[in-house]
Design a protein around this motif. Structure first.
Motif, PDB file in Angstrom:
ATOM      1  N   LEU A 139       0.832  -1.211   0.000  1.00 29.31           N
ATOM      2  CA  LEU A 139       0.000   0.000   0.000  1.00 29.31           C
ATOM      3  C   LEU A 139       0.864   1.257   0.000  1.00 29.31           C
ATOM      4  O   LEU A 139       0.503   2.266  -0.627  1.00 29.31           O
ATOM      5  CB  LEU A 139      -0.935  -0.011   1.205  1.00 29.31           C
ATOM      6  CG  LEU A 139      -2.020  -1.095   1.204  1.00 29.31           C
ATOM      7  CD1 LEU A 139      -2.814  -1.063   2.510  1.00 29.31           C
ATOM      8  CD2 LEU A 139      -2.954  -0.925   0.019  1.00 29.31           C
ATOM      9  N   MET A 140       1.994   1.205   0.695  1.00 27.69           N
ATOM     10  CA  MET A 140       2.911   2.349   0.676  1.00 27.69           C
ATOM     11  C   MET A 140       3.465   2.588  -0.728  1.00 27.69           C
ATOM     12  O   MET A 140       3.639   3.744  -1.147  1.00 27.69           O
ATOM     13  CB  MET A 140       4.048   2.125   1.668  1.00 27.69           C
ATOM     14  CG  MET A 140       3.626   2.200   3.119  1.00 27.69           C
ATOM     15  SD  MET A 140       4.956   1.712   4.240  1.00 27.69           S
ATOM     16  CE  MET A 140       4.104   1.772   5.819  1.00 27.69           C
ATOM     17  N   LEU A 141       3.730   1.512  -1.455  1.00 29.00           N
ATOM     18  CA  LEU A 141       4.172   1.669  -2.842  1.00 29.00           C
ATOM     19  C   LEU A 141       3.090   2.358  -3.668  1.00 29.00           C
ATOM     20  O   LEU A 141       3.385   3.233  -4.489  1.00 29.00           O
ATOM     21  CB  LEU A 141       4.509   0.305  -3.450  1.00 29.00           C
ATOM     22  CG  LEU A 141       5.629  -0.518  -2.807  1.00 29.00           C
ATOM     23  CD1 LEU A 141       5.911  -1.768  -3.631  1.00 29.00           C
ATOM     24  CD2 LEU A 141       6.905   0.303  -2.667  1.00 29.00           C
ATOM     25  N   SER A 144       3.002   6.021  -2.937  1.00 30.41           N
ATOM     26  CA  SER A 144       4.096   6.728  -3.607  1.00 30.41           C
ATOM     27  C   SER A 144       3.839   6.879  -5.093  1.00 30.41           C
ATOM     28  O   SER A 144       3.984   7.974  -5.653  1.00 30.41           O
ATOM     29  CB  SER A 144       5.411   5.962  -3.384  1.00 30.41           C
ATOM     30  OG  SER A 144       6.470   6.552  -4.106  1.00 30.41           O
ATOM     31  N   VAL A 145       3.418   5.802  -5.749  1.00 32.02           N
ATOM     32  CA  VAL A 145       3.209   5.831  -7.199  1.00 32.02           C
ATOM     33  C   VAL A 145       2.088   6.794  -7.579  1.00 32.02           C
ATOM     34  O   VAL A 145       2.157   7.492  -8.594  1.00 32.02           O
ATOM     35  CB  VAL A 145       2.906   4.408  -7.720  1.00 32.02           C
ATOM     36  CG1 VAL A 145       2.467   4.450  -9.179  1.00 32.02           C
ATOM     37  CG2 VAL A 145       4.139   3.520  -7.574  1.00 32.02           C
ATOM     38  N   THR A 146       1.052   6.860  -6.766  1.00 32.05           N
ATOM     39  CA  THR A 146      -0.096   7.730  -7.055  1.00 32.05           C
ATOM     40  C   THR A 146       0.058   9.133  -6.471  1.00 32.05           C
ATOM     41  O   THR A 146      -0.883   9.919  -6.488  1.00 32.05           O
ATOM     42  CB  THR A 146      -1.397   7.099  -6.514  1.00 32.05           C
ATOM     43  OG1 THR A 146      -1.243   6.807  -5.109  1.00 32.05           O
ATOM     44  CG2 THR A 146      -1.700   5.808  -7.250  1.00 32.05           C
ATOM     45  N   GLY A 300       2.185   4.758   9.474  1.00 32.74           N
ATOM     46  CA  GLY A 300       3.583   4.811   9.039  1.00 32.74           C
ATOM     47  C   GLY A 300       3.828   5.964   8.097  1.00 32.74           C
ATOM     48  O   GLY A 300       4.824   6.691   8.226  1.00 32.74           O
ATOM     49  N   SER A 301       2.931   6.165   7.144  1.00 31.01           N
ATOM     50  CA  SER A 301       3.094   7.259   6.191  1.00 31.01           C
ATOM     51  C   SER A 301       2.970   8.610   6.880  1.00 31.01           C
ATOM     52  O   SER A 301       3.748   9.531   6.611  1.00 31.01           O
ATOM     53  CB  SER A 301       2.040   7.142   5.083  1.00 31.01           C
ATOM     54  OG  SER A 301       2.179   5.920   4.380  1.00 31.01           O
ATOM     55  N   VAL A 325       8.185   7.430   1.070  1.00 26.94           N
ATOM     56  CA  VAL A 325       7.178   6.385   1.253  1.00 26.94           C
ATOM     57  C   VAL A 325       7.506   5.154   0.410  1.00 26.94           C
ATOM     58  O   VAL A 325       7.261   4.018   0.832  1.00 26.94           O
ATOM     59  CB  VAL A 325       5.778   6.934   0.898  1.00 26.94           C
ATOM     60  CG1 VAL A 325       4.723   5.860   1.046  1.00 26.94           C
ATOM     61  CG2 VAL A 325       5.440   8.120   1.788  1.00 26.94           C
ATOM     62  N   LEU A 326       8.087   5.365  -0.767  1.00 24.60           N
ATOM     63  CA  LEU A 326       8.457   4.245  -1.633  1.00 24.60           C
ATOM     64  C   LEU A 326       9.486   3.345  -0.953  1.00 24.60           C
ATOM     65  O   LEU A 326       9.327   2.116  -0.903  1.00 24.60           O
ATOM     66  CB  LEU A 326       9.009   4.772  -2.958  1.00 24.60           C
ATOM     67  CG  LEU A 326       9.372   3.718  -4.010  1.00 24.60           C
ATOM     68  CD1 LEU A 326       8.113   3.060  -4.557  1.00 24.60           C
ATOM     69  CD2 LEU A 326      10.169   4.352  -5.156  1.00 24.60           C
TER      70      LEU A 326
END
Length: 599
Positions: A139-141, A144-146, A300-301, A325-326
């Protein structure tokens, strides 16, 4: 100071080198990239970063063990997570100088899913933790991507204060467990409790006051390490020779050769996955994994992006939230795969690192490698640490995490001005009562009632602030009526959205207005949402049914774009766009015309 400036300069050149590589599309050769990366790495910078890394390593180890107890898991689960997440985030993250590892925010969430089975033991359901951490990493990925990391700007200050206060209380309450019997859950008594309190309070004293002594050695040696050493001396030089004993890590959860090296979680015989992934329990287990993963990703984020802002204020260099975040996502995926509890940025240790001149990636990387070396090689020494000392260290962390000024803000919000004046400057901090209420609610929901946690508390706090803002913004809607010849003109001011749209419709008077009506938008007026577009549509239909025309004038480009996209709804609405051409200003000469050059 020179070292700090040198390290900052080095990181600035490092960032510039990275920027050159990026802007050239990766065309630099490996040799050129290496030269750019190492430019400015002085011996002073390396020495400072390595010493800071080692220092913070010895401060982070006891904290990680305490967070494991708080999360109701065994210490190796936290320590392996600390160095895995820490190393990946330090090397690849978007914020140099930031320390990462197992944190209280993660432990606060995990502790609500895993019941307490006694200090140092894995609680029931630990098997679902590791897939949850992997889900959180995935979900963290996606965050980051979005580019969702930008939404950290939607966290109001009262929510952040409540977050810190709630987290402090959660951590503080978790330190009570070592002072209770694991089987009866009754308070320990007699000499054992007395010695534990002595060790706890002595650790607190050393942790808090040792760095304040005017001796250079105490500025270098971490106070948490000195607290641990003193606690070990008290335990094995005084308590045990006197015929008494308090619990040490080796008594509650011993570090062994088997726990020294992390293994994929599904290969560990201790865990019973068949119980949770049987056909009867598969649905609830997957639900728990998903919910826990989402909550871990959220807290965490939030904490990592908050910490990144804090470090940025010290380092005076920009951060890359998406990259932060990534890297944290990859770190948590690796940690979960190898049976770790995951983690994120540690705001306290990151602040310590920056205050002592840490600016680069080297220091936090050394910290992570140091933790790995201690867990894999020096693990027998960890077994001698008294549990009461860890509680004392964490209580000091609690005292520094809690925002004490919010207490005086709370008191000031309910006192009349005359009393605040008499009480002095400390109580001259009155802020809107709604903001204080948000702090109180977020703090409370982080701990009570049962079933809530810090992630839910943040969500409620953001919702309260959003409703308060919408309510106040809706009240800024104003209008003025006038006649210009045979045309009725409505001049409106303020944003048009759901809180003001109903009032806007009621202001208009299609029954008594003349045949031609104009609604002029001020520079502060914009169509913000569907409710506003629906209001324009209702007004247009009302006037059209009376055989009259209404024209909406001076719409901003954003409003025009929204109406153009909603052609089906707004096809017959008449409107004009705002003229954004700057008028001529008397007394200022115009810019010279561009001269066209020809080769």
């Amino acid at each position: 100071m020179t070292g700090a400036l040198g390290s900052a300069a080095a990181d600035s050149r490092d960032a510039e080198a990275q920027k050159t590589v990026d802007t050239k599309g990766g065309l630099m050769s490996p040799k050129e990239i290496l030269a750019a990366r190492t430019e400015g790495l002085t011996m002073e910078y390396v020495t400072r970063e390595v010493l800071l890394g080692v220092t913070i390593c010895f401060a982070q180890i006891p904290e990680s063990v305490a967070f494991a107890f708080m999360a109701n898991v065994k210490p190796p689960i936290a320590l392996h997570a600390a160095w895995m997440v820490g190393l990946i985030c330090s090397v690849f993250g978007g914020r140099p100088g930031m320390v990462n590892g197992a944190t209280g925010a993660f432990a606060a969430i995990i502790g609500t899913f895993i019941p307490n089975a006694g200090t140092g033991n894995n609680g029931p359901g630990v098997e679902l933790l590791f897939p949850s951490v992997i889900v959180a990493g995935v979900l963290m990925l996606l965050v980051s991507v979005t580019n969702l990391s930008k939404f950290i700007t939607l966290l109001p200050a009262p929510v952040m204060i409540g977050f810190c206060n709630g987290l402090a209380i959660v951590i503080g309450l978790a330190q009570i467990h070592p002072f209770k019997n694991a089987e009866t859950h009754e308070w320990k008594s007699g000499a054992e409790l007395a010695w534990m309190l002595l060790i706890c309070f002595s650790s607190m004293g050393l942790m808090e006051f040792l760095p304040k002594l005017p001796l250079r050695a105490f500025k270098v040696i971490p106070s948490s390490l000195m607290a641990i050493v003193s606690a070990v001396i008290i335990e094995f030089a005084i308590v045990r020779p006197a015929g008494f004993k308090t619990a040490v890590i080796g008594d509650v959860s011993e570090f062994t050769l088997e726990t020294a090296v992390p293994w994929p979680f599904f290969t560990v015989d201790e865990y019973n996955f068949s119980e949770y992934f049987s056909s009867a329990n598969l649905g609830p287990s997957l639900q728990t994994i998903l919910v826990q993963g989402i909550l871990l990703c959220c807290v965490g984020s939030i904490e990592s992006l908050m910490t990144s802002e804090v470090v940025e204020s010290f380092a005076k260099t920009p951060s890359d939230g998406n990259r932060t975040v990534l890297a944290m996502g990859f770190g948590n995926m690796l940690s979960g795969f190898f049976g770790g509890m995951g983690g994120n940025a540690m705001i306290g240790l990151s602040t310590v690192n920056c205050l002592n001149g840490g600016r680069g990636r080297l220091g936090p990387s050394v910290t992570a490698i140091g933790i790995m070396a201690c867990v894999m090689g020096a693990y027998p020494l960890l077994n001698f640490i008294p549990v009461a000392a860890l509680a004392g260290i964490m209580l000091v962390v609690v005292l520094h995490t809690f925002k004490w000024f919010s207490v005086s803000m709370l008191v000031a919000s309910v006192l009349p001005g005359s009393i605040r004046e008499k009480l002095g400057p400390r109580f001259q901090r009155k802020v809107p009562r709604v903001e204080v209420l948000v702090i109180f609610v977020v703090t409370l929901l982080s701990n009570w009632p049962k079933g809530t946690n810090i992630a839910y508390a943040v969500g409620v706090g953001v919702a309260m602030c959003a409703i308060n803002y919408a309510w106040k913004s809706g009240k800024t809607f104003e209008y003025k009526e006038s006649m210009e010849g045979d045309i009725k003109v409505y001049d409106i001011r303020g944003p048009l959205f759901f809180a003001a749209s109903n009032r806007f419709v009621k202001v208009m008077n299609p029954d008594n207005d003349p045949d031609k009506v104009e609604v002029r938008f001020s520079s502060s007026t914009s169509i913000m949402d569907y409710s506003a577009m629906e209001a324009l549509h209702k007004i247009h239909v009302a006037y059209e049914s009376k055989g009259k025309t209404v024209v909406f004038k001076s719409l901003c480009p954003m409003s025009v774009t929204m109406l153009e996209k909603a052609k089906k709804l707004c096809a017959t609405i008449q409107y004009t766009e705002r003229d954004l051409t700057a008028p001529d200003v008397q007394g200022i000469a115009p810019l010279p015309e561009e001269v066209e050059h020809h080769d």
